[in-house]
Design a protein around this motif. Structure first.
Motif, short mmCIF file in Angstrom:
data_model
loop_
_atom_site.label_atom_id
_atom_site.label_comp_id
_atom_site.label_asym_id
_atom_site.label_seq_id
_atom_site.Cartn_x
_atom_site.Cartn_y
_atom_site.Cartn_z
N GLU A 75 32.27 48.77 35.58
CA GLU A 75 33.18 47.69 35.23
C GLU A 75 33.57 46.98 36.51
O GLU A 75 33.49 47.55 37.59
CB GLU A 75 34.42 48.26 34.55
N LYS A 76 33.97 45.73 36.39
CA LYS A 76 34.37 44.97 37.57
C LYS A 76 35.74 44.35 37.36
O LYS A 76 36.19 44.13 36.24
CB LYS A 76 33.35 43.89 37.91
N SER A 77 36.37 44.07 38.48
CA SER A 77 37.65 43.37 38.48
C SER A 77 37.59 42.31 39.56
O SER A 77 37.13 42.57 40.67
CB SER A 77 38.80 44.34 38.76
N THR A 78 38.08 41.13 39.25
CA THR A 78 38.15 40.08 40.26
C THR A 78 39.60 39.89 40.73
O THR A 78 39.88 38.98 41.48
CB THR A 78 37.59 38.75 39.71
N SER A 79 40.48 40.78 40.28
CA SER A 79 41.89 40.73 40.69
C SER A 79 42.07 41.30 42.09
O SER A 79 41.24 42.08 42.56
CB SER A 79 42.75 41.54 39.72
N LYS A 80 43.14 40.96 42.73
CA LYS A 80 43.46 41.53 44.05
C LYS A 80 43.81 43.01 43.93
O LYS A 80 43.62 43.78 44.86
CB LYS A 80 44.63 40.79 44.70
N GLU A 86 36.60 44.57 33.39
CA GLU A 86 35.75 44.19 32.26
C GLU A 86 34.42 44.90 32.39
O GLU A 86 33.91 45.10 33.49
CB GLU A 86 35.56 42.68 32.19
N GLN A 87 33.88 45.31 31.23
CA GLN A 87 32.61 46.03 31.26
C GLN A 87 31.52 45.13 31.78
O GLN A 87 31.43 43.96 31.44
CB GLN A 87 32.22 46.55 29.89
N TRP A 88 30.67 45.70 32.61
CA TRP A 88 29.59 44.96 33.24
C TRP A 88 28.25 45.53 32.81
O TRP A 88 27.39 44.81 32.37
CB TRP A 88 29.79 45.07 34.73
N SER A 111 28.02 37.87 38.90
CA SER A 111 28.53 39.19 39.28
C SER A 111 29.46 39.14 40.48
O SER A 111 29.44 40.01 41.32
CB SER A 111 27.34 40.11 39.59
N ASP A 112 30.25 38.10 40.56
CA ASP A 112 31.19 38.02 41.67
C ASP A 112 32.29 39.04 41.49
O ASP A 112 32.75 39.31 40.39
CB ASP A 112 31.84 36.63 41.74
N GLY A 116 37.20 45.20 43.21
CA GLY A 116 36.62 46.53 43.05
C GLY A 116 35.73 46.70 41.85
O GLY A 116 35.63 45.83 41.00
N HIS A 117 35.11 47.85 41.83
CA HIS A 117 34.27 48.27 40.72
C HIS A 117 34.69 49.66 40.30
O HIS A 117 34.96 50.52 41.13
CB HIS A 117 32.80 48.29 41.13
N ARG A 118 34.76 49.84 38.99
CA ARG A 118 35.06 51.16 38.45
C ARG A 118 33.76 51.69 37.88
O ARG A 118 33.11 51.04 37.07
CB ARG A 118 36.12 51.03 37.36
#
Length: 141
Positions: A75-80, A86-88, A111-112, A116-118
């Protein structure tokens, strides 16, 4: 812009959360660049870890080296902050007896990620040896 492997602690990447830890095989081993070290889970599942890049990155290729991972979910997040993931990608991995699973992912499209990535998996005991990413760094962000 430059292309490098940002999944290394030497590039400022951090493991900011792991759902389990073994003192002999801590989650920081995933990003230490040493192919002999790894993070191992402790039996509870699902397991996950969150890595933080502290830079804006566009992932072009991801190689995950692991052992005994059944299902891989990224999953990825574009937040600080590490929120609003969101699932990737989600896929089942094939067990390779006595060998590392080398899962290469190149189907990212947009895929920006700036934070972080979970990464999670479903298996009672598993290990993750490394994440290797070919990315483009946007230095001005």
């Amino acid at each position: 812009m430059r292309n490098i492997d940002v999944c290394l602690s030497s590039e400022g990447t951090e493991v900011i959360l792991a759902t389990s830890s073994d003192e002999k095989h801590p989650p920081e081993n995933i990003i230490d660049g040493n192919p002999e070290t790894f993070w191992t889970t402790t039996g509870m599942f699902p397991q996950e870890f969150i890595i933080c890049f502290h830079k804006h990155v566009r992932i072009e290729r991801l190689l995950i080296q692991s052992y005994f991972v059944r299902t891989l979910r990224i999953e990825k997040s574009t937040s600080k902050e590490p929120v609003d993931f969101e699932q990737w990608i989600e896929r089942d991995l094939v067990h390779t007896e006595g060998q590392l699973q080398n899962e290469e992912i190149m189907e990212f499209g947009s895929s920006d990620s700036s934070d972080g990535h979970r990464v999670g998996h479903k298996k009672a005991f598993a290990s993750v040896y490394s994440l290797i990413k070919d990315v483009t760094i946007h230095e001005n962000n």
